[in-house]
Scaffold this motif. Structure first.
Motif, PDB file in Angstrom:
ATOM      1  N   PHE A  88       2.601  -5.472 -25.388  1.00  0.00           N
ATOM      2  CA  PHE A  88       1.317  -4.846 -25.053  1.00  0.00           C
ATOM      3  C   PHE A  88       1.261  -4.074 -23.748  1.00  0.00           C
ATOM      4  CE2 PHE A  88       0.381  -8.563 -27.723  1.00  0.00           C
ATOM      5  CZ  PHE A  88      -0.101  -7.887 -28.824  1.00  0.00           C
ATOM      6  N   LEU A  89       2.312  -4.161 -22.950  1.00  0.00           N
ATOM      7  CA  LEU A  89       2.269  -3.391 -21.703  1.00  0.00           C
ATOM      8  C   LEU A  89       2.720  -1.961 -22.008  1.00  0.00           C
ATOM      9  CD1 LEU A  89       1.750  -3.403 -18.679  1.00  0.00           C
ATOM     10  CD2 LEU A  89       4.113  -4.057 -18.331  1.00  0.00           C
ATOM     11  N   THR A  90       1.768  -1.051 -22.056  1.00  0.00           N
ATOM     12  CA  THR A  90       2.078   0.319 -22.460  1.00  0.00           C
ATOM     13  C   THR A  90       2.337   1.193 -21.249  1.00  0.00           C
ATOM     14  OG1 THR A  90      -0.251   0.884 -22.357  1.00  0.00           O
ATOM     15  CG2 THR A  90       0.594   0.147 -24.484  1.00  0.00           C
ATOM     16  N   GLU A  91       2.919   2.329 -21.509  1.00  0.00           N
ATOM     17  CA  GLU A  91       3.182   3.297 -20.441  1.00  0.00           C
ATOM     18  C   GLU A  91       1.877   3.682 -19.744  1.00  0.00           C
ATOM     19  OE1 GLU A  91       4.847   6.941 -21.834  1.00  0.00           O
ATOM     20  OE2 GLU A  91       4.893   7.837 -19.842  1.00  0.00           O
ATOM     21  N   GLU A  92       0.859   3.849 -20.578  1.00  0.00           N
ATOM     22  CA  GLU A  92      -0.452   4.222 -20.067  1.00  0.00           C
ATOM     23  C   GLU A  92      -0.966   3.191 -19.053  1.00  0.00           C
ATOM     24  OE1 GLU A  92      -2.981   4.518 -23.412  1.00  0.00           O
ATOM     25  OE2 GLU A  92      -4.712   5.159 -22.228  1.00  0.00           O
ATOM     26  N   LEU A  93      -0.890   1.907 -19.470  1.00  0.00           N
ATOM     27  CA  LEU A  93      -1.360   0.843 -18.587  1.00  0.00           C
ATOM     28  C   LEU A  93      -0.543   0.774 -17.304  1.00  0.00           C
ATOM     29  CD1 LEU A  93      -2.123  -2.213 -20.883  1.00  0.00           C
ATOM     30  CD2 LEU A  93      -3.673  -1.159 -19.234  1.00  0.00           C
ATOM     31  N   MET A  94       0.747   0.944 -17.444  1.00  0.00           N
ATOM     32  CA  MET A  94       1.615   0.848 -16.273  1.00  0.00           C
ATOM     33  C   MET A  94       1.282   1.945 -15.275  1.00  0.00           C
ATOM     34  SD  MET A  94       5.227  -0.246 -17.977  1.00  0.00           S
ATOM     35  CE  MET A  94       6.139  -0.288 -16.462  1.00  0.00           C
ATOM     36  N   ARG A  95       0.959   3.108 -15.790  1.00  0.00           N
ATOM     37  CA  ARG A  95       0.574   4.207 -14.906  1.00  0.00           C
ATOM     38  C   ARG A  95      -0.747   3.909 -14.236  1.00  0.00           C
ATOM     39  NH1 ARG A  95       2.020  10.137 -17.078  1.00  0.00           N
ATOM     40  NH2 ARG A  95       4.104   9.587 -17.817  1.00  0.00           N
ATOM     41  N   GLU A  96      -1.661   3.386 -15.046  1.00  0.00           N
ATOM     42  CA  GLU A  96      -2.980   3.090 -14.520  1.00  0.00           C
ATOM     43  C   GLU A  96      -2.877   2.082 -13.378  1.00  0.00           C
ATOM     44  OE1 GLU A  96      -5.745   1.976 -17.626  1.00  0.00           O
ATOM     45  OE2 GLU A  96      -6.991   1.011 -16.094  1.00  0.00           O
ATOM     46  N   MET A  97      -1.987   1.091 -13.548  1.00  0.00           N
ATOM     47  CA  MET A  97      -1.844   0.067 -12.514  1.00  0.00           C
ATOM     48  C   MET A  97      -0.868   0.485 -11.425  1.00  0.00           C
ATOM     49  SD  MET A  97      -2.013  -3.527 -14.544  1.00  0.00           S
ATOM     50  CE  MET A  97      -1.061  -3.144 -15.980  1.00  0.00           C
ATOM     51  N   ASP A  98      -0.312   1.702 -11.561  1.00  0.00           N
ATOM     52  CA  ASP A  98       0.644   2.214 -10.584  1.00  0.00           C
ATOM     53  C   ASP A  98       1.794   1.224 -10.376  1.00  0.00           C
ATOM     54  OD1 ASP A  98       1.830   3.808  -8.723  1.00  0.00           O
ATOM     55  OD2 ASP A  98       0.585   3.112  -7.049  1.00  0.00           O
ATOM     56  N   MET A  99       2.400   0.837 -11.484  1.00  0.00           N
ATOM     57  CA  MET A  99       3.495  -0.138 -11.389  1.00  0.00           C
ATOM     58  C   MET A  99       4.772   0.527 -10.918  1.00  0.00           C
ATOM     59  SD  MET A  99       3.464  -2.761 -14.463  1.00  0.00           S
ATOM     60  CE  MET A  99       2.692  -4.323 -14.200  1.00  0.00           C
ATOM     61  N   PHE A 100       5.506  -0.180 -10.076  1.00  0.00           N
ATOM     62  CA  PHE A 100       6.770   0.372  -9.585  1.00  0.00           C
ATOM     63  C   PHE A 100       7.805  -0.740  -9.477  1.00  0.00           C
ATOM     64  CE2 PHE A 100       4.007  -0.606  -5.959  1.00  0.00           C
ATOM     65  CZ  PHE A 100       4.759  -1.589  -5.341  1.00  0.00           C
ATOM     66  N   GLU A 101       9.034  -0.313  -9.359  1.00  0.00           N
ATOM     67  CA  GLU A 101      10.113  -1.280  -9.146  1.00  0.00           C
ATOM     68  C   GLU A 101      10.553  -1.162  -7.701  1.00  0.00           C
ATOM     69  OE1 GLU A 101      13.850  -1.565 -11.806  1.00  0.00           O
ATOM     70  OE2 GLU A 101      14.560  -0.903  -9.835  1.00  0.00           O
ATOM     71  N   TYR A 102      10.779  -2.314  -7.046  1.00  0.00           N
ATOM     72  CA  TYR A 102      11.297  -2.235  -5.685  1.00  0.00           C
ATOM     73  C   TYR A 102      12.639  -2.940  -5.589  1.00  0.00           C
ATOM     74  CZ  TYR A 102       9.209  -6.916  -5.409  1.00  0.00           C
ATOM     75  OH  TYR A 102       8.867  -8.223  -5.645  1.00  0.00           O
ATOM     76  N   GLN A 103      13.423  -2.517  -4.620  1.00  0.00           N
ATOM     77  CA  GLN A 103      14.746  -3.098  -4.395  1.00  0.00           C
ATOM     78  C   GLN A 103      14.847  -3.458  -2.925  1.00  0.00           C
ATOM     79  OE1 GLN A 103      17.514  -3.198  -6.533  1.00  0.00           O
ATOM     80  NE2 GLN A 103      17.255  -1.589  -8.051  1.00  0.00           N
ATOM     81  N   PRO A 104      15.530  -4.523  -2.632  1.00  0.00           N
ATOM     82  CA  PRO A 104      15.733  -4.809  -1.209  1.00  0.00           C
ATOM     83  C   PRO A 104      16.696  -3.793  -0.598  1.00  0.00           C
ATOM     84  CG  PRO A 104      16.711  -6.529  -2.582  1.00  0.00           C
ATOM     85  CD  PRO A 104      16.136  -5.518  -3.506  1.00  0.00           C
ATOM     86  N   LYS A 105      16.328  -3.301   0.592  1.00  0.00           N
ATOM     87  CA  LYS A 105      17.193  -2.353   1.295  1.00  0.00           C
ATOM     88  C   LYS A 105      17.215  -2.824   2.738  1.00  0.00           C
ATOM     89  CE  LYS A 105      17.836   2.622   0.768  1.00  0.00           C
ATOM     90  NZ  LYS A 105      17.102   3.867   0.504  1.00  0.00           N
ATOM     91  N   GLY A 106      18.270  -3.500   3.110  1.00  0.00           N
ATOM     92  CA  GLY A 106      18.253  -4.148   4.419  1.00  0.00           C
ATOM     93  C   GLY A 106      17.201  -5.233   4.426  1.00  0.00           C
ATOM     94  N   GLU A 107      16.313  -5.164   5.394  1.00  0.00           N
ATOM     95  CA  GLU A 107      15.263  -6.163   5.501  1.00  0.00           C
ATOM     96  C   GLU A 107      14.009  -5.767   4.720  1.00  0.00           C
ATOM     97  OE1 GLU A 107      15.374  -9.357   7.379  1.00  0.00           O
ATOM     98  OE2 GLU A 107      17.342  -8.685   6.715  1.00  0.00           O
ATOM     99  N   ALA A 108      13.959  -4.508   4.311  1.00  0.00           N
ATOM    100  CA  ALA A 108      12.735  -4.017   3.694  1.00  0.00           C
ATOM    101  C   ALA A 108      12.844  -3.990   2.179  1.00  0.00           C
ATOM    102  CB  ALA A 108      12.437  -2.621   4.218  1.00  0.00           C
ATOM    103  N   LEU A 109      11.683  -4.078   1.519  1.00  0.00           N
ATOM    104  CA  LEU A 109      11.628  -3.877   0.084  1.00  0.00           C
ATOM    105  C   LEU A 109      11.137  -2.462  -0.138  1.00  0.00           C
ATOM    106  CD1 LEU A 109       9.947  -7.266  -0.892  1.00  0.00           C
ATOM    107  CD2 LEU A 109      12.348  -6.656  -1.131  1.00  0.00           C
ATOM    108  N   VAL A 110      11.959  -1.687  -0.834  1.00  0.00           N
ATOM    109  CA  VAL A 110      11.673  -0.267  -0.949  1.00  0.00           C
ATOM    110  C   VAL A 110      11.486   0.097  -2.417  1.00  0.00           C
ATOM    111  CG1 VAL A 110      12.591   2.040  -0.553  1.00  0.00           C
ATOM    112  CG2 VAL A 110      12.962   0.254   1.146  1.00  0.00           C
ATOM    113  N   ILE A 111      10.476   0.909  -2.676  1.00  0.00           N
ATOM    114  CA  ILE A 111      10.214   1.347  -4.049  1.00  0.00           C
ATOM    115  C   ILE A 111      11.394   2.171  -4.561  1.00  0.00           C
ATOM    116  CG2 ILE A 111       8.743   2.768  -5.511  1.00  0.00           C
ATOM    117  CD1 ILE A 111       6.405   2.050  -3.776  1.00  0.00           C
ATOM    118  N   SER A 112      11.925   1.779  -5.721  1.00  0.00           N
ATOM    119  CA  SER A 112      13.070   2.499  -6.264  1.00  0.00           C
ATOM    120  C   SER A 112      12.652   3.377  -7.442  1.00  0.00           C
ATOM    121  CB  SER A 112      14.151   1.515  -6.692  1.00  0.00           C
ATOM    122  OG  SER A 112      13.579   0.439  -7.397  1.00  0.00           O
ATOM    123  N   LYS A 113      11.649   2.906  -8.208  1.00  0.00           N
ATOM    124  CA  LYS A 113      11.210   3.693  -9.361  1.00  0.00           C
ATOM    125  C   LYS A 113       9.702   3.556  -9.519  1.00  0.00           C
ATOM    126  CE  LYS A 113      15.442   2.697 -11.830  1.00  0.00           C
ATOM    127  NZ  LYS A 113      16.044   1.433 -12.245  1.00  0.00           N
TER     128      LYS A 113
END
Lengths: 478, 394
Positions: free
Chosen positions: A354-379
């Motif tokens: 049920f998690l659609t592309e539309e919903l993900m956009r609406e919720m501004d979902m992103f993937e983050y990755q650790p980069k050093g000490e920080a968590l940085v948005i990757s996608k």
């Protein structure tokens, strides 16, 4: 501020909520509410809501942590705490306002219905929940009080068991095969399958299956394996492993359905509160609390928010399709649809479906990755990446956050050493934690233990034995 | 469907502090972890001259709950506010502050830092020393109440008072009484303990005499004692004072600052004033002896003296210093000399350590402190002499 409500008030609103809940088609266990103060609430939270629970220092630690966070205002108390039992038991904090109590009661019925109907809870024996926890607590206390065992020995075994308690078979629907059934399967698999063109094909060679291997199939239930196969454990040690295993099993459905369950309860408290004719002032206060609960947590996933969004979306879709197909009874159709979903899904399948592309956009979902000490948005959820983000999310929900580790060989090196394999899916283990957990495993098994995994794209084997921890690189991966 | 409401009951709430024991156990574990790291803490924290209520953040290892968890290369998913772009920072990798951070399945959620008061830390430090009681002089005695004298046994009590030996014996007795073939069965069945087997100590209140002590802090405040040297010396005085304080009911402290001349000063002056000039160590010792004679007669007081210096004394004073040191040893329970020589400066300066080697008294101890990390081990070394020679006078 003294509370401006009485038990009579609660009963009055509870009657209204229950009536509406039945009308909407929720099917609940009988419900019990206990009014407690905030100290008791912290206690219930530390002990997973159970009125009786065996003692262990880690619950003292949990309590102190909760208390510290609470006192420093880092987190509020939850408004409620419900446990999966029949009758369902929930706690209300005395200091809360009438509006919060009503909201909580409505929310609790959502959880109650979910516990009763979702398939993952089917084998949790809710009638026995409270007495089971009590009986296990008594057993553990018995060992602590027994001078020939005592606190320290008991605690040592519990420490080790807790470390491994979630390393168990995830899918409770898959029946475990008995030893003889396993043997049959291995033998059957070794025989070549019937081939209608056997004259044309080269006959595959029959390889004698190795029935001395143990276990025949890789084993995920580490605690049970220890209990059943380490003959050197004392009865009380075996019993402690059983206790910890049983409690872990009880909690796994809750881990597996966190987003669905919280979303479902939020969906229903919203619906119920809107249907019981709240006076204006209570209604406005409710809206404030509701928005606090289901607001997004920037940079993180709030299960209440995500679940609430999804259930709304599903309801809307069901309703639309029902309107199209069965003209005349659209509302029922919509509801039937979501009731079915709450029964047959767990977080992973729920999100997948049920998690659609539309919903993900609406919720501004992103993937983050650790980069050093920080968590940085990757996608971010654009056309190109939303599927990958969804996959990452699916990997991290429910039991997906627990690494899959199986016992491959319990007679490694023909020396009763234990050989385990980590099912690597791109995520490395945290090295220090793996090392310390292996030491717990070694303590329970009594002989050297090995774990094969992948670290920084290298195949490595970690071991723990009499001389402590060792790590070997087995070669570059790929 | 029926609903039950159980009203709040205050008596239930009062009775139900069920986490008390588990919290205590956790606390004990924290204490142990701190004890294991005490040297690091003493070296790192500025605990000297602080109020005893001060909160200290202490890093602790060893009470995390380990499981198999995913490590650093695990990506996560979050929601934003509509303006998320690749490359934006959305948070910090959780470092174990215990806060509600990202993904709860990650390590680091366990807090590895805990907060304790200075008071507690001192207690833990003294526990770590594991020293027997010091020799006490019995003349000036104050009665203080203690509740630890054992007297007799009973069948109910709290766990810490359990007498294991008696409990075990009564179990054996019951086993023999309950089954004639007990000995054959012994190997076959567990014969668990029963509530009736338990034996606990009965305790009665006990009065104990306590005696008083005085601590002499003598420090070289000549020009060559720089800030670092003073800091190291203070750490030492601080530990000594806390230690003596934990052993006696009344503790006086006397601060003596000296260069070529000595004088009694306040704590504030002692630690914060620097003076220029040369050094006569003997002046400090003589001042101490003078004060002892006037105010703290050795037959009435337990005297602890400690002297810190960088070892830079005028050669002409050495003979007098030695003599004074020996006299001090005769009147003190313990006399210690700490030479503060941060490396590498030490190699070019004089040393008193060689000189003091000729002092052959049981209650004399000298240590060399070169770095912050030396403080704790040096302090233990100083007091180990005390424990070797300690006698119980009760």
């Amino acid at each position: 501020m003294a509370s401006h409500w009485t038990i009579e008030d609660l009963k009055y609103w509870d009657d209204k909520i229950r009536e509406k809940a039945e009308e909407f088609g929720l099917s609940c266990f009988p419900q019990e509410f206990e009014i407690c103060d905030h100290t008791q609430m912290l206690g219930y939270m530390a002990y997973s809501g159970m009125p009786a629970h065996y003692p262990h220092w880690s619950y003292g630690k949990a309590y102190e942590k909760l208390q510290t966070l609470y006192e420093h205002g880092m987190s509020g108390l939850p408004y409620e705490m419900v446990i999966n039992s029949n009758p369902a038991l929930a706690y209300l904090v005395q200091e809360n306002s009438l509006c919060l109590q009503i909201l909580t009661i409505a929310h609790v019925y959502g959880h109650n219905d979910f516990f009763k109907n979702n398939f993952t809870f089917r084998d949790t024996q809710p009638e026995l929940t409270l007495s089971n926890f009590k009986l296990r607590a008594d057993r553990v206390r018995g060992y602590i009080e027994d001078p020939s065992i005592g606190l320290h020995k008991t605690e040592r075994v519990l420490d080790a068991a807790h470390a491994l308690s979630l390393q168990c078979s995830r899918n409770q629907a898959i029946r475990k095969l008995s030893a003889s059934e396993q043997k049959e399967q291995v033998v059957a698999a070794a025989h070549p399958t019937h081939d209608p063109y056997q004259r044309l094909h080269k006959q595959p060679e029959y390889v004698e299956p190795d029935l001395n291997r143990f276990p025949l199939f890789p084993e995920e239930d580490i605690l049970l394996f220890m209990r059943d196969n380490n003959l050197y454990l004392a009865d009380w040690e075996r019993d402690l492993l059983t206790i910890v295993h049983e409690q872990a099993r009880y909690f796994i459905p809750q881990i597996e359905t966190k987003i669905m369950n919280e979303g479902w309860a939020s969906y229903w408290h919203h619906k119920l509160m809107n249907s019981i004719d709240l006076p204006q002032d209570l209604y406005l206060e409710f809206l404030v609390h509701h928005n606090q609960v289901v607001r997004p947590h920037p940079g993180d996933i709030n299960p209440y928010y995500l679940g609430f969004k999804l259930w709304h979306d599903i309801f809307r879709h069901c309703q639309v399709s029902a309107e199209e197909e069965h003209v005349g009874k659209p509302r029922k159709g919509g509801r039937e649809g979501i009731f079915q979903v709450r029964e047959v899904d767990r977080d992973a399948s729920f999100l997948r479906r049920f998690l659609t592309e539309e919903l993900m956009r609406e919720m501004d979902m992103f993937e983050y990755q650790p980069k050093g000490e920080a968590l940085v948005i990757s996608k971010v959820s654009d056309e190109e990446h939303w599927r990958e983000i969804k996959t990452t999310l699916l990997k991290n929900v429910g039991m997906g956050s627990i690494p899959v580790i199986r016992i491959e060989d319990a007679d490694y090196g023909r020396n009763r050493q234990l050989y385990l394999k980590h099912d690597h899916d791109g995520r490395d283990l945290q090295a220090e934690y793996a090392e310390k957990t292996l030491s717990h495993l070694y303590q329970l098994w009594g002989r050297d233990v090995w774990l094969e995994t992948r670290m920084n794209d290298r195949k490595v084997c970690m071991g723990y034995g009499e001389d402590g921890f060792v790590q070997k690189t087995l070669g570059r991966f790929r | 469907m029926t609903t039950v409401f159980r009203a709040y009951s205050q008596s239930d709430a009062l009775r139900s502090d069920r986490s008390a024991k588990d919290r205590l156990r956790h606390r004990q574990k924290v204490r142990k972890a701190i004890r294991d790291n005490v040297a690091d803490i003493v070296a790192e924290e500025s605990i000297i001259g602080q109020s005893r209520d001060r909160i200290i953040k202490v890093p602790i290892r060893g009470i995390r709950e380990y499981r198999f968890v995913y490590g650093q290369n695990t990506p996560g998913v979050g929601t934003g506010q509509g303006d998320s772009e690749p490359g934006q920072t959305v948070g910090q990798v959780p470092q174990g502050d215990g806060g509600p951070g990202h993904a709860g399945d990650r390590p680091g959620m366990d807090y590895y830092e805990t907060e304790i008061t200075l008071e507690e830390l001192i207690e833990i430090m003294l526990e770590d020393l594991e020293l027997p009681d010091m020799e006490r002089k019995r003349f000036r005695e104050v009665l203080s109440e203690r509740t630890s004298k054992r007297k007799g046994f009973r069948r109910v009590g709290v766990r810490v008072h359990m007498d294991k030996r008696r409990t075990a014996k009564s179990r054996i007795r019951r086993r023999l009484a309950s089954d004639k073939d007990a000995e054959d069965n012994e190997t076959k069945h567990r014969f668990p303990f029963h509530r009736d087997d338990m034996r606990y100590h009965r305790l009665r209140e006990d009065m104990r005499p306590q005696s008083n002590a005085v601590v002499f802090c003598i420090m070289d405040t000549s020009g060559s004692m720089d800030t670092l040297k003073k800091y190291l010396a203070r750490s030492f005085f601080f530990l000594l004072y806390q230690f003596v304080r934990s052993r006696y009911v009344n503790v006086d402290v006397v601060f003596i600052a000296h260069h070529t001349k000595a004088r009694e000063v306040t704590e504030e002056e002692f630690f914060h004033k620097g003076e220029a000039g040369g050094t006569f160590i003997s002046s400090g010792y003589s001042k101490a002896l003078e004060i002892i004679q006037n105010r703290y007669h050795p037959s009435l007081w337990n005297i602890y003296a400690f002297h810190c210096s960088d070892g830079d004394n005028f050669d002409s004073d050495n003979a007098a210093t030695l003599k004074a040191a020996e006299v001090l040893c005769q009147v003190c329970n313990l006399f210690g000399y700490g030479e503060i020589k941060p490396r590498p400066s030490g190699f070019y300066e004089g040393t008193m350590l060689d000189l003091f080697r000729s002092v052959r008294m049981d209650n004399f101890q000298s240590v060399l402190i070169q770095r912050k990390e030396d403080i704790w081990p040096s302090f233990r070394q100083l007091l180990s002499r005390e424990s070797e020679s300690s006698k119980y006078d009760e």
